[in-house]
Design an enzyme around this catalytic site. Sequence first.
Site, mmCIF file in Angstrom:
data_model
loop_
_atom_site.group_PDB
_atom_site.id
_atom_site.type_symbol
_atom_site.label_atom_id
_atom_site.label_comp_id
_atom_site.label_asym_id
_atom_site.label_seq_id
_atom_site.Cartn_x
_atom_site.Cartn_y
_atom_site.Cartn_z
ATOM 1 N N TYR A 294 0.943 -1.025 0.182
ATOM 2 C CA TYR A 294 0.557 0.166 -0.461
ATOM 3 C C TYR A 294 0.953 1.061 -0.183
ATOM 4 O O TYR A 294 0.199 2.018 0.034
ATOM 5 C CB TYR A 294 -1.219 0.583 1.438
ATOM 6 N N HIS B 255 1.718 -11.719 2.077
ATOM 7 C CA HIS B 255 0.163 -11.215 1.275
ATOM 8 C C HIS B 255 -0.225 -12.037 0.787
ATOM 9 O O HIS B 255 -1.137 -11.370 0.243
ATOM 10 C CB HIS B 255 0.989 -9.612 0.146
HETATM 11 N N1 NAP Z 1 -4.931 -9.010 2.020
HETATM 12 C C1 NAP Z 1 -5.213 -7.772 1.486
HETATM 13 O O1 NAP Z 1 -4.680 -9.070 0.088
HETATM 14 C C2 NAP Z 1 -6.124 -7.303 0.976
HETATM 15 C C3 NAP Z 1 -6.877 -6.942 -0.249
HETATM 16 C C4 NAP Z 1 -8.083 -5.897 -0.070
HETATM 17 C C5 NAP Z 1 -7.717 -4.550 0.880
HETATM 18 N N2 NAP Z 1 -7.339 -5.767 1.973
HETATM 19 C C6 NAP Z 1 -7.629 -5.116 3.726
HETATM 20 O O2 NAP Z 1 -9.078 -4.669 3.788
HETATM 21 C C7 NAP Z 1 -9.284 -3.382 4.047
HETATM 22 C C8 NAP Z 1 -10.467 -2.916 3.335
HETATM 23 O O3 NAP Z 1 -11.264 -3.421 2.320
HETATM 24 P P1 NAP Z 1 -11.305 -2.880 1.076
HETATM 25 O O4 NAP Z 1 -10.321 -1.451 1.393
HETATM 26 O O5 NAP Z 1 -11.262 -2.678 -0.399
HETATM 27 O O6 NAP Z 1 -12.838 -2.768 0.907
HETATM 28 P P2 NAP Z 1 -13.762 -2.395 1.312
HETATM 29 O O7 NAP Z 1 -13.418 -1.710 3.262
HETATM 30 O O8 NAP Z 1 -15.117 -2.916 1.377
HETATM 31 O O9 NAP Z 1 -14.821 -0.975 1.028
HETATM 32 C C9 NAP Z 1 -14.362 -0.032 1.203
HETATM 33 C C10 NAP Z 1 -14.994 1.546 0.752
HETATM 34 O O10 NAP Z 1 -16.258 1.534 0.986
HETATM 35 C C11 NAP Z 1 -16.665 2.172 1.310
HETATM 36 N N3 NAP Z 1 -17.266 2.527 2.792
HETATM 37 C C12 NAP Z 1 -16.989 2.883 4.479
HETATM 38 N N4 NAP Z 1 -17.498 2.350 4.708
HETATM 39 C C13 NAP Z 1 -18.965 2.516 4.488
HETATM 40 C C14 NAP Z 1 -20.149 3.136 4.964
HETATM 41 N N5 NAP Z 1 -20.051 2.875 6.174
HETATM 42 N N6 NAP Z 1 -21.291 3.466 4.458
HETATM 43 C C15 NAP Z 1 -21.057 4.054 2.615
HETATM 44 N N7 NAP Z 1 -19.843 3.432 1.920
HETATM 45 C C16 NAP Z 1 -18.436 3.211 3.276
HETATM 46 C C17 NAP Z 1 -15.121 3.670 0.742
HETATM 47 O O11 NAP Z 1 -15.379 4.748 0.953
HETATM 48 P P3 NAP Z 1 -14.530 6.139 1.600
HETATM 49 O O12 NAP Z 1 -13.695 5.775 1.735
HETATM 50 O O13 NAP Z 1 -15.125 6.867 0.213
HETATM 51 O O14 NAP Z 1 -15.890 6.031 2.429
HETATM 52 C C18 NAP Z 1 -15.280 3.117 0.131
HETATM 53 O O15 NAP Z 1 -14.899 3.066 -1.221
HETATM 54 C C19 NAP Z 1 -8.357 -3.128 3.444
HETATM 55 O O16 NAP Z 1 -8.167 -1.401 3.244
HETATM 56 C C20 NAP Z 1 -7.304 -3.157 3.774
HETATM 57 O O17 NAP Z 1 -6.259 -2.459 4.600
HETATM 58 C C21 NAP Z 1 -6.581 -6.480 2.360
#
Ligand code: NAP
Length: 288
Positions: free
Chosen positions: A49, A107
Amino acid sequence: MKTIELANGVKMPMTGFGVYRIKPGEDTKQAVLDALKNGYRAIDTAAAYMNEGDVAAAIKESGVPRDQVFVTSKLWLQDYGEEAAQKEINRVLAATGLDYFDLYLLHQPLADYYGTWRGLEQAYRDGKLKAIGVANFTPGVVLDLMMNNEIAPMVDQIELHPYYQQAENVKWLQDHQIVVESWGPFVNGQGGIFTNPVLTKIAAAHDKTVAQIILAWLLQRNIVIIPKSVHEARMQQNLGSEDIQLTADEMKAIAGLDQGHSAFDWNIMDNFNNPAMIKVLNDARVHD
Ligand SMILES: NC(=O)c1ccc[n+]([C@@H]2O[C@H](COP(=O)([O-])OP(=O)(O)OC[C@H]3O[C@@H](n4cnc5c(N)ncnc54)[C@H](OP(=O)(O)O)[C@@H]3O)[C@@H](O)[C@H]2O)c1
């Protein structure tokens, strides 16, 4: 804030804050400062990231003591290998001033993950990592790793949301004392998740948002959550799911939303036979 105990006794917060896709630099620093101000005490970052340093800077600036924040990071393929892994861990700890990671994950289940795991085991024994685990590993690969090394992964961070539930994988991991952590709980906002009729109906019944219902559904199955948002109101919302109790019927209705496959073509867990993706992941360089 609820915690869950890892196999080595370390207590991990059930709710954390993910920083994937937040722009490195001021944006990440501000988001983490806001998250800490609103009560988050666990941050999920990764070398890939490119914002581990911004997370560390925000923790320092927040005034919250280091030992009260559970920091997770992940090693990218570029630094896989027993010695390379230890070198990168030493580099990132020195560069960020974090001293140690509370949890450190492989990862991806690619390249030399056996040698790399032994590098993590050594850094764990040296006290630089308080707990170690994996991300995107299927149970079969986890078991093979466990059977050929000394320390079993304590966490597996995998894609989990209403459209991709991996119920059997979750059960296997939990039955083997591996804490399951969900990434992408909101499918990164795709697939109409926030307007899904089943989720909207349950949300209305509890006077909560769809986001909170999804997080409650995960927490109720003992799954750690790390939702990402750059908006403070949503950060607060996403912290408010620990006290929601869904009924058995509601849990069953959400189980019915499973589509049985990943929502992302780059998720190696569900695209392991895609040579183009294996190449993209192996080619990616995340630091000099
Ligand atoms: N290990 C891996 O391979 C891997 C892969 C992907 C992700 N991750 C981890 O998992 C974390 C979460 O996954 P992600 O970031 O991919 O996606 P996510 O948490 O599923 O979704 C984030 C999205 O949802 C929106 N959002 C968040 N809270 C909300 C709410 N209460 N109401 C409406 N919309 C909302 C955010 O918009 P806004 O920001 O504009 O509010 C953003 O567009 C990552 O940040 C990372 O740390 C790990």
